[in-house]
Enzyme design. Structure first.
Site, PDB file in Angstrom:
ATOM      1  N   ASP A 116      -7.789  -7.075   1.117  1.00 11.45           N
ATOM      2  CA  ASP A 116      -6.897  -7.162   2.270  1.00 11.45           C
ATOM      3  C   ASP A 116      -7.659  -6.612   3.459  1.00 11.45           C
ATOM      4  O   ASP A 116      -8.516  -5.738   3.300  1.00 11.45           O
ATOM      5  CB  ASP A 116      -5.645  -6.295   2.068  1.00 11.45           C
ATOM      6  N   ASP A 148      -2.463   8.299  -2.847  1.00 12.26           N
ATOM      7  CA  ASP A 148      -3.791   8.884  -3.046  1.00 12.26           C
ATOM      8  C   ASP A 148      -4.230   9.554  -1.762  1.00 12.26           C
ATOM      9  O   ASP A 148      -3.582   9.396  -0.729  1.00 12.26           O
ATOM     10  CB  ASP A 148      -4.817   7.794  -3.427  1.00 12.26           C
ATOM     11  N   HIS A 174      -5.608 -19.763  12.537  1.00  9.62           N
ATOM     12  CA  HIS A 174      -6.938 -20.281  12.223  1.00  9.62           C
ATOM     13  C   HIS A 174      -7.770 -19.253  11.446  1.00  9.62           C
ATOM     14  O   HIS A 174      -8.380 -19.581  10.422  1.00  9.62           O
ATOM     15  CB  HIS A 174      -7.701 -20.714  13.476  1.00  9.62           C
ATOM     16  N   CYS A 197      -6.579 -26.153  14.387  1.00 12.90           N
ATOM     17  CA  CYS A 197      -7.726 -27.061  14.517  1.00 12.90           C
ATOM     18  C   CYS A 197      -7.301 -28.530  14.522  1.00 12.90           C
ATOM     19  O   CYS A 197      -7.966 -29.363  15.133  1.00 12.90           O
ATOM     20  CB  CYS A 197      -8.732 -26.799  13.399  1.00 12.90           C
ATOM     21  N   GLY A 250     -11.212   4.367  -0.330  1.00 15.29           N
ATOM     22  CA  GLY A 250     -12.143   5.269   0.347  1.00 15.29           C
ATOM     23  C   GLY A 250     -13.441   4.615   0.784  1.00 15.29           C
ATOM     24  O   GLY A 250     -14.402   5.305   1.105  1.00 15.29           O
ATOM     25  N   GLN A 276     -11.082   7.002  -6.282  1.00 18.83           N
ATOM     26  CA  GLN A 276     -11.689   7.598  -5.083  1.00 18.83           C
ATOM     27  C   GLN A 276     -13.056   8.185  -5.452  1.00 18.83           C
ATOM     28  O   GLN A 276     -13.612   7.849  -6.483  1.00 18.83           O
ATOM     29  CB  GLN A 276     -10.746   8.650  -4.489  1.00 18.83           C
ATOM     30  N   CYS A 281      -6.622 -26.370   9.523  1.00 17.40           N
ATOM     31  CA  CYS A 281      -5.404 -25.624   9.874  1.00 17.40           C
ATOM     32  C   CYS A 281      -4.658 -26.304  11.025  1.00 17.40           C
ATOM     33  O   CYS A 281      -5.190 -27.167  11.716  1.00 17.40           O
ATOM     34  CB  CYS A 281      -5.737 -24.169  10.217  1.00 17.40           C
ATOM     35  N   CYS A 322     -12.335 -27.135   9.504  1.00 16.91           N
ATOM     36  CA  CYS A 322     -11.075 -26.426   9.212  1.00 16.91           C
ATOM     37  C   CYS A 322      -9.907 -27.400   9.322  1.00 16.91           C
ATOM     38  O   CYS A 322      -9.860 -28.225  10.239  1.00 16.91           O
ATOM     39  CB  CYS A 322     -10.898 -25.273  10.198  1.00 16.91           C
ATOM     40  N   ASP A 382       0.866  -1.170   0.000  1.00 20.90           N
ATOM     41  CA  ASP A 382       0.000   0.000   0.000  1.00 20.90           C
ATOM     42  C   ASP A 382       0.909   1.228   0.000  1.00 20.90           C
ATOM     43  O   ASP A 382       2.012   1.197   0.518  1.00 20.90           O
ATOM     44  CB  ASP A 382      -0.891  -0.040   1.249  1.00 20.90           C
ATOM     45  N   SER A 383       0.435   2.321  -0.579  1.00 19.45           N
ATOM     46  CA  SER A 383       1.289   3.494  -0.785  1.00 19.45           C
ATOM     47  C   SER A 383       1.594   4.255   0.490  1.00 19.45           C
ATOM     48  O   SER A 383       2.520   5.042   0.530  1.00 19.45           O
ATOM     49  CB  SER A 383       0.599   4.446  -1.744  1.00 19.45           C
ATOM     50  N   GLY A 384       0.801   4.045   1.505  1.00 18.73           N
ATOM     51  CA  GLY A 384       0.996   4.807   2.738  1.00 18.73           C
ATOM     52  C   GLY A 384       0.064   6.000   2.850  1.00 18.73           C
ATOM     53  O   GLY A 384       0.018   6.665   3.878  1.00 18.73           O
ATOM     54  N   GLY A 385      -0.678   6.282   1.777  1.00 19.08           N
ATOM     55  CA  GLY A 385      -1.614   7.407   1.796  1.00 19.08           C
ATOM     56  C   GLY A 385      -2.591   7.280   2.961  1.00 19.08           C
ATOM     57  O   GLY A 385      -2.765   8.218   3.745  1.00 19.08           O
ATOM     58  N   PHE A 386      -3.182   6.116   3.095  1.00 19.78           N
ATOM     59  CA  PHE A 386      -4.173   5.893   4.152  1.00 19.78           C
ATOM     60  C   PHE A 386      -3.555   6.129   5.539  1.00 19.78           C
ATOM     61  O   PHE A 386      -4.168   6.767   6.394  1.00 19.78           O
ATOM     62  CB  PHE A 386      -4.737   4.463   4.051  1.00 19.78           C
TER      63      PHE A 386
HETATM   64 ZN   LIG Z   1      -8.601 -23.857  11.963  1.00 17.14          ZN
END
Ligand SMILES: [Zn+2]
Length: 379
Positions: A269, A144, A338, A312, A219, A192, A309, A307, A90-94
Site C-alpha cells: 500500500d 505496533d 490514471h 487516458c 518500519g 519490526q 484508464c 494505459c 492499518d492499526s493506527g500505530g504508525f
Molecule cells: Zn491512464
C-alpha cells in the site's frame, strides 16, 4: 485461518491469491489507500473500473472521525462507504507515532492527543482490535510501534520487544472477540526491528510464533537508503512462512514494488499514486510527467498510450494541464484514476510474468522506461 494459495513461483517472486468473504484477492496486489474511508478524489465506481481488489483504510483516522458509534450504526465500513470488496485496516500505530502530539508509551498501550482537536486518547492492543471489529475490515493489523529512521540499536530492541508483547495481547483480544457484521475477519502480525538483521530475526521469530493469518514488514520506507530497504526486505522475507501472505507496509514507488516482489513480497500500500497525482505528477510507461509543464499546453496526445484508464481514453495532456493550471478539482480525480490504474496494471502484469517465469527479465526492461524523470516525484 485465511486461505492463501501460491499458483507459481519465479525464484523468490510469488503469484498467489487469498480468499475473504468479500472476494478473492490475487497477489502480488497493490492496495489503494483510503485513509478516511475514501480513496482521495476517486469514487468507488472508478475503483471498480480500474479493478482495485482491496482498499486500505485506517483505524486511527476512523476512530477519531467519524468514530466507532457511527461506524456501528452504519453497519460497518463496507456499508458506510458502499464498497463490497475486501478492506484492510492499518492499526493506527504508525499514525499515533507520526501525527499525534504528546504520545506516551506504556507497556499496555500508548496515550496520545488527537491531531484534530488535541483531545486525549489511549490505544491498547485490545482497544485497537475492538475498533477494527467496529470497522469490520476483512484484514486487521495489530498495534505496533513503528521505529523512525535513524534508530539507535537499543531503542529498536526495546521497541521490537514491545511490539511482540502487543502482538500477543492483540491475538488474545482477537480470539476473545467476534465479528459484528457476519463476515469473517483476519489478523496480520507486524515484524519490526528497524535496519538491524538480528532484531528482524528476533521479531520475525516472536511474531510468526503467534500464528497470524499473514505477516507484514513494518518500519521500512521511513527514510532509510533504498539499498538498505531492499536488503532488509530480502532478509526478512527469508524468515517468513511460505504459506502466509507477506505485506510490505507503506511502499512505495513503482520500482520499489517490483524489487520487493522479486524478494518475495505479496502485498503493498502507498499514498504515492494518489498524492503525486494530486500534485500533477503522472506515472506512465514512458516515465514521470509533470502535468503543469508548459510543453503540454497544446499537446493533444493521450497521457499514456499504453494505459486503458478512463482518463487516458477520454482526455489529452493539454486538457489535464489546463485543469491543473486552472485549479479545477477534476484534475485531481483524473490524475488519481490514471496513477492508480498505472500501479494496478503494473502489478497485474508482474503477476502474469511470475506465472510465465519471466519476471526478472521483464522487470529489468520495464524499469528502464518507468523510472525516467524520477527526480520530480515526492512521497
Ligand atoms: Zn491512464
Amino acid at each position: 485461518m485465511l486461505k492463501f494459495f501460491i499458483n507459481s513461483k519465479d525464484n523468490k517472486a510469488r503469484a498467489g491469491y487469498f480468499e475473504t468473504e468479500h472476494g478473492i484477492v490475487e497477489t502480488p496486489v497493490f492496495m489503494p489507500v483510503g485513509t478516511q474511508g475514501t480513496v482521495k478524489a476517486v469514487n468507488q465506481k472508478h475503483l471498480e473500473e480500474i479493478k482495485a481488489q482491496i482498499v486500505l483504510s485506517n483505524t486511527y483516522h476512523l476512530y477519531l472521525r467519524p468514530g466507532t458509534e457511527v461506524l456501528e450504526k452504519a453497519g460497518g465500513l463496507h456499508k458506510f462507504m458502499s464498497w463490497q470488496k475486501p478492506i484492510l485496516t492499518d492499526s493506527g500505530g504508525f499514525q499515533v507515532f507520526s501525527l499525534s502530539d504528546l504520545r506516551k508509551l506504556k507497556p499496555d498501550g500508548v496515550e496520545f492527543k488527537s491531531h484534530l482537536d488535541g483531545s486525549s486518547h489511549f490505544f491498547s492492543p485490545e482497544k485497537v482490535v475492538g475498533i477494527q471489529r467496529s470497522i469490520g475490515s476483512d484484514i486487521m493489523m495489530v498495534l505496533d510501534e513503528c521505529t523512525p529512521y535513524p534508530c539507535e540499536y537499543d531503542y529498536a530492541l526495546n521497541s521490537a520487544k514491545l511490539t511482540s508483547n502487543w502482538a500477543e495481547m492483540s491475538k488474545e483480544a482477537f480470539e476473545k472477540s467476534g465479528p459484528l457484521y457476519g463476515h469473517k475477519q483476519f489478523m496480520f502480525g507486524i515484524i519490526q526491528g528497524s535496519i538491524y538483521k538480528d532484531l528482524r530475526e528476533f521479531s520475525a521469530k516472536d511474531i510468526t510464533n503467534i500464528d497470524f493469518d499473514g505477516y507484514a514488514i513494518g518500519g521500512l520506507a521511513v527514510g532509510e537508503p533504498v539499498d538498505v530497504m531492499y536488503d532488509i526486505v530480502d532478509f526478512t522475507t527469508s524468515l517468513m512462512p511460505e504459506d502466509k501472505p507477506r505485506y510490505l507496509m507503506g511502499v512505495g514507488r513503482p520500482e520499489n514494488l517490483l524489487e520487493a516482489i522479486e524478494r518475495g513480497v505479496d502485498m503493498f500500500d502507498c499514498v504515492m499514486p494518489t498524492r503525486n497525482g494530486r500534485n500533477a505528477y503522472l506515472f506512465t510507461s514512458n516515465g514521470i510527467l509533470s502535468m503543469r509543464n508548459a510543453k503540454y499546453k497544446d499537446d493533444f496526445s493521450t497521457i499514456d498510450e499504453n494505459c486503458d484508464c478512463y482518463t487516458c481514453k477520454n482526455f489529452s495532456k493539454a486538457y489535464l494541464r489546463h485543469l491543473f493550471i486552472a485549479k479545477e478539482i477534476l484534475a485531481l480525480e483524473l490524475a488519481s484514476i490514471h496513477n492508480l490504474n498505472f500501479y494496478l496494471s503494473l502489478i497485474r502484469t508482474a503477476r502474469e510474468k511470475i506465472i510465465e517465469g519471466s519476471f526478472s527479465q521483464w522487470k529489468k526492461e520495464i524499469l528502464k522506461n518507468i523510472t525516467l524523470n524520477n527526480i520530480t516525484t515526492e512521497v
